[in-house]
Design an enzyme around this catalytic site. Structure first.
Site, mmCIF file in Angstrom:
data_model
loop_
_atom_site.group_PDB
_atom_site.id
_atom_site.type_symbol
_atom_site.label_atom_id
_atom_site.label_comp_id
_atom_site.label_asym_id
_atom_site.label_seq_id
_atom_site.Cartn_x
_atom_site.Cartn_y
_atom_site.Cartn_z
ATOM 1 N N ASP A 1 26.175 11.755 54.126
ATOM 2 C CA ASP A 1 27.071 10.753 54.006
ATOM 3 C C ASP A 1 26.537 9.638 53.193
ATOM 4 O O ASP A 1 27.046 9.232 52.277
ATOM 5 C CB ASP A 1 27.857 10.447 55.299
ATOM 6 C CG ASP A 1 28.599 9.168 55.098
ATOM 7 O OD1 ASP A 1 29.516 9.380 54.230
ATOM 8 O OD2 ASP A 1 28.347 8.035 56.072
ATOM 9 N N GLY A 2 25.291 9.118 53.862
ATOM 10 C CA GLY A 2 24.695 8.122 53.120
ATOM 11 C C GLY A 2 24.123 8.358 51.808
ATOM 12 O O GLY A 2 24.057 7.680 50.564
#
Length: 133
Positions: A24-25
């Site tokens: 996600d990051g």
């Protein structure tokens, strides 16, 4: 994109949700870098475009089309993430889209932690070129 830190871990030993947490990051950072490289825009414009690109539905739509292009190992990581049991699904996402997006993020995290930057870039570029407008 090279690894930002030198801390190492075996991505195969991590849970699918831990891989998705990293993915996600990483994906968010790649989207943000792409957006700012297009020119200096107001921050609210950048934010709206980033949200449009990283939301569950966009990731799910993209990964469903990407599946035939994945290597067997990548598909296995995606399926682990997709099938992971999550405790929360955002109200603006369907469960199916959320699970697909989690699988996609697990794949991104796995590739990043494996150091497979060229493959990570290929998948990112493919997703950007095939995004729904």
């Amino acid at each position: 994109m090279e690894e930002l830190l030198t801390d190492s871990c075996d991505p195969a030993s991590l849970s699918a949700l831990a891989l998705a947490f990293v993915g996600d990051g990483v994906y968010d950072l790649m989207v943000r870098q792409t957006l700012v490289s297009r020119g200096n825009l107001p921050v609210d414009t950048l934010h709206r475009e980033a949200v449009r690109l990283v939301r569950c539905q966009a990731q799910a739509d993209g990964v469903r089309k990407l599946l035939p292009l994945l290597e067997p190992e990548e598909e296995a990581v995606y399926k682990r993430g997709r099938n992971a049991h999550t405790n929360h699904i955002p109200k603006n996402a369907s469960p199916a889209d959320y699970h697909c997006a989690t699988g996609f993020e697990a794949l991104i995290g796995y590739l990043y932690l494996k150091g497979r930057m060229e493959r990570l870039r290929q998948i990112f570029v493919w997703m950007q070129e095939n995004e729904a407008r």
